[in-house]
Design an enzyme around this catalytic site. Structure first.
Site, short mmCIF file in Angstrom:
data_model
loop_
_atom_site.label_atom_id
_atom_site.label_comp_id
_atom_site.label_asym_id
_atom_site.label_seq_id
_atom_site.Cartn_x
_atom_site.Cartn_y
_atom_site.Cartn_z
N THR A 188 72.20 29.74 41.08
CA THR A 188 72.07 28.30 41.22
C THR A 188 71.65 27.76 39.87
O THR A 188 71.02 28.45 39.10
CB THR A 188 70.98 27.94 42.26
OG1 THR A 188 71.21 28.66 43.47
CG2 THR A 188 70.98 26.45 42.58
N GLY A 218 73.91 26.73 51.87
CA GLY A 218 72.53 27.11 51.59
C GLY A 218 71.64 25.91 51.35
O GLY A 218 71.90 24.80 51.82
N GLY A 239 67.21 30.60 44.82
CA GLY A 239 66.74 31.78 45.53
C GLY A 239 67.44 31.98 46.85
O GLY A 239 68.57 31.52 47.04
#
Length: 320
Positions: A188, A218, A239
């Site tokens: 990311t 996500g 994460g």
């Protein structure tokens, strides 16, 4: 007023000890520095925090070293699905897109949603149609391709056959590889900024997780999970996305400051080192408050990250 500042991240994860050759490390360091300098320049010229984070994330999307835009990972079907979000702390306006397959810069589409729609989140074809109506650039799926990501996808398919976050796959370290193991890295990118007026903004973008099921979304485009900004703090996360969603991690940084009177540093530390760890969440975040304080906690071995204050040299780091 605070000194204007921008911070960025390009993912967190496991350090590949065998891949720490100086040339490759310099490549990543140079990329982070160039992005920071561009965001710093926006702030120095009087631009808003929102403008600075949008520009920084756009540049990160255009860099094939990171899993966002060019260089995105592949789904189980061998396709690309990208997500992005932006939020303006001064107004609480936000925009996000999810599961887009043809946009060169998803963060620009998220910005367009913020500025030109009454809605917050668009997905898939609807997001692309909206972006196209705003004049944003469409690309063919081949634009996102990089050999490294294709090889990573093939390893995932040959292994468990399950969706693999960057930290889950078997380590195949080699000289000249990503200093953060490409098979053990959370992919990311993001930016947070405080401008000369004390206003805050955040932006986050991702190519998703390797070998994920088509349609999985996500934390990145979920406001409050992977991206959040208000008049207290701006946060961008990287994460295990599902865990950041469950803890509403980005919002929680600001909430603890507002309701418990914690500092930015302590609030961010509790989220990353305690609340996420308690449910086996791994990764990190970058955060800035309205006084220009910056926090960059992570519970992995490394995180691509950097900070640039107006009028000062930029600083970047990879390892813990």
């Amino acid at each position: 007023m605070p000194q204007a500042v921008i911070a960025i991240h390009g993912g967190a994860g496991t350090i590949t000890r065998a891949a720490m050759d100086a040339r490759r490390e310099r490549e990543y360091t140079a990329a982070l520095e160039q992005v920071l300098q561009s965001g710093q320049r926006v702030l120095a010229e009087g631009g808003s925090a929102l403008d600075a984070v949008t520009e920084a994330v756009r540049l990160l999307e255009d860099c094939p070293l990171f899993n966002a835009g060019k260089g995105a990972v592949l789904t189980h079907a061998g396709t690309y699905e990208l997500d992005a979000a932006v939020m303006d702390g001064a107004t609480r306006n936000a925009g996000a897109v999810a599961c887009v397959k043809r946009l060169r810069n998803p963060v620009l589409a998220a910005r367009a949603v913020l500025e030109h729609s009454e809605h917050v989140l668009f997905a898939a074809e609807g997001a692309e149609a909206f972006a196209q109506a705003q004049g944003l650039e469409l690309v063919s799926p081949d634009y996102y391709f990089t050999q490294a990501r294709h090889d990573q996808w093939q390893r995932a398919q040959a292994g468990t056959g399950m969706a693999l976050l960057d930290h889950d796959a078997a380590a195949l370290a080699a000289k000249g590889a990503d200093p953060l193991d490409a098979d053990k890295k959370f992919g990311t990118v993001g930016a947070v900024a405080c401008d000369a007026n004390g206003n805050l903004a955040a932006a986050t973008s991702t190519g998703g997780v390797t070998n994920k099921q088509v349609g999985r979304v996500g934390d990145t485009p979920v406001i409050g999970a992977g991206c959040y900004a208000d008049d207290i703090a701006a946060v961008s996360a990287t994460g295990t996305g599902e865990m950041f969603i469950r803890t509403v991690a980005a919002f929680d940084v600001s909430a603890q400051m507002r309701y418990a009177g914690l500092s930015l540093e302590e609030s961010a530390r509790r989220v990353v080192m305690e609340k996420l760890v308690a449910i086996h969440g791994r990764g990190g975040l970058i955060a800035v408050d309205r006084d220009g304080n910056v926090s960059l906690p992570f519970n992995t071995e490394g995180m691509y990250r950097g900070v640039a204050r107006v009028g000062e040299p930029v600083n970047v780091w990879i390892y813990g």
